[in-house]
Motif scaffolding. Structure first.
Motif, short mmCIF file in Angstrom:
data_model
loop_
_atom_site.label_atom_id
_atom_site.label_comp_id
_atom_site.label_asym_id
_atom_site.label_seq_id
_atom_site.Cartn_x
_atom_site.Cartn_y
_atom_site.Cartn_z
N GLY A 21 -27.50 -34.95 -29.81
CA GLY A 21 -28.75 -34.30 -29.44
C GLY A 21 -29.04 -34.31 -27.96
N LEU A 22 -28.00 -34.32 -27.12
CA LEU A 22 -28.24 -34.38 -25.68
C LEU A 22 -28.96 -33.12 -25.21
N GLY A 23 -29.82 -33.28 -24.23
CA GLY A 23 -30.58 -32.16 -23.72
C GLY A 23 -30.81 -32.28 -22.23
N TYR A 24 -31.74 -31.48 -21.73
CA TYR A 24 -31.98 -31.43 -20.29
C TYR A 24 -33.48 -31.31 -20.03
N ALA A 25 -33.97 -32.10 -19.12
CA ALA A 25 -35.35 -31.98 -18.65
C ALA A 25 -35.33 -31.23 -17.32
N PRO A 26 -35.94 -30.04 -17.25
CA PRO A 26 -35.92 -29.28 -16.00
C PRO A 26 -36.50 -30.08 -14.84
N ASP A 27 -36.03 -29.77 -13.65
CA ASP A 27 -36.51 -30.46 -12.45
C ASP A 27 -37.82 -29.83 -12.00
N GLU A 28 -38.82 -29.95 -12.87
CA GLU A 28 -40.14 -29.39 -12.61
C GLU A 28 -41.20 -30.41 -13.02
N TRP A 29 -42.38 -30.30 -12.44
CA TRP A 29 -43.42 -31.30 -12.68
C TRP A 29 -44.16 -31.07 -14.00
N GLY A 30 -44.19 -29.81 -14.48
CA GLY A 30 -45.04 -29.55 -15.64
C GLY A 30 -44.39 -28.78 -16.77
N ALA A 31 -43.07 -28.63 -16.77
CA ALA A 31 -42.42 -27.77 -17.77
C ALA A 31 -42.71 -28.24 -19.19
N LEU A 32 -42.49 -29.52 -19.47
CA LEU A 32 -42.67 -30.02 -20.84
C LEU A 32 -44.16 -30.09 -21.20
N CYS A 33 -44.98 -30.60 -20.31
CA CYS A 33 -46.42 -30.72 -20.60
C CYS A 33 -47.01 -29.36 -20.93
N GLN A 34 -46.71 -28.34 -20.12
CA GLN A 34 -47.26 -27.02 -20.37
C GLN A 34 -46.76 -26.46 -21.69
N HIS A 35 -45.48 -26.67 -21.99
CA HIS A 35 -44.90 -26.18 -23.24
C HIS A 35 -45.58 -26.81 -24.44
N LEU A 36 -45.75 -28.14 -24.43
CA LEU A 36 -46.32 -28.83 -25.58
C LEU A 36 -47.84 -28.62 -25.69
N GLN A 37 -48.51 -28.53 -24.55
CA GLN A 37 -49.95 -28.27 -24.60
C GLN A 37 -50.22 -26.87 -25.15
N ALA A 38 -49.33 -25.92 -24.88
CA ALA A 38 -49.48 -24.57 -25.44
C ALA A 38 -49.34 -24.58 -26.95
N GLN A 39 -48.68 -25.62 -27.47
CA GLN A 39 -48.52 -25.74 -28.91
C GLN A 39 -49.59 -26.64 -29.55
N GLY A 40 -50.56 -27.07 -28.74
CA GLY A 40 -51.68 -27.82 -29.30
C GLY A 40 -51.71 -29.29 -28.98
N ALA A 41 -50.69 -29.83 -28.30
CA ALA A 41 -50.70 -31.25 -27.94
C ALA A 41 -51.72 -31.49 -26.84
#
Length: 224
Positions: A21-41
């Protein structure tokens, strides 16, 4: 592409990367937060789960940035945290999720959910230093390997291993730091040793770690 290039440089196949299950975290400050908050987190949930850190203009920012990502599972196979290796320059080289109600570093072993059946069947369990050692050994055909999560091995982690194998083997890196860590572990585990339950140590030399050794010398040599 950066993450894929790193995996290839370390000798991993695409099938192995997918299996773990290896993956990649983009070199950005808000990529994951914005993605998950858009889904209701909520921001609070992201901080509590160790995926975000409080601060910045948006109130929270991504904990993992520009890293190769490793999901961390509990013994049931549920993802409870992540580890990330920096790609390029930066510190720390490895970063884990913060402890949460679901995840306690000192009580968790990486890959245990995949390895415990093989431990029971073979009577072997090998504790190595890091994610890539576990994954490299698995790709070579050695399944019953686990690793701590970026901190010193704890008595709780050894007791967890004892559920599946009464005498696990510790095989840390073959450099001075690895040998010193093994010696510290031997001293730390003395108070909890009990009849029939102990540890044994396999010593690598010349700066090898289990991953580099099995790639260079092969599985039979590692088993020996």
């Amino acid at each position: 592409p950066t993450a894929i290039a790193y995996c290839k440089k370390r000798g991993l196949t695409g099938a192995t990367a997918a299996a773990f299950g290896l993956g990649y975290a983009p070199d950005e400050w808000g990529a994951l937060c914005q993605h998950l908050q858009a889904q209701g987190a909520t921001a609070t949930e992201l901080v509590q789960l160790g995926l975000a850190v409080e601060g910045g203009r948006q109130g929270v920012y991504d904990r993992f940035r520009g890293r190769l990502m490793f999901p961390i599972h509990n013994h049931k196979g549920q993802v409870i945290a992540f580890g990330g290796r920096v790609l390029g320059t930066g510190e720390p080289k490895y970063l884990n999720s913060a402890d949460s109600e679901h995840f306690h570093k000192g009580q968790t072993l990486y890959n245990l959910h995949r390895a415990y059946e093989a431990m029971r069947q073979t009577g072997q369990a090998v504790l190595v230093e890091g994610y890539m050692d576990v994954i490299g050994l698995a790709q070579a055909g050695f399944v019953p390997a686990v690793a701590p999560l970026g901190t010193a091995v704890t008595p709780e982690q050894i007791k967890l291993l004892w559920r599946y194998c009464p005498v696990p083997t510790v095989c840390l890196d073959g450099d001075t730091a690895g040998h010193q860590a093994a010696a510290r572990l031997a001293r730390r585990i003395l108070p909890v040793l009990k009849p029939g339950y102990s540890l044994q140590f396999a010593w690598l030399v010349g700066g090898d770690d289990p991953d580099s050794y099995v790639r260079r010398a092969g599985l039979a040599a590692f088993q020996a």
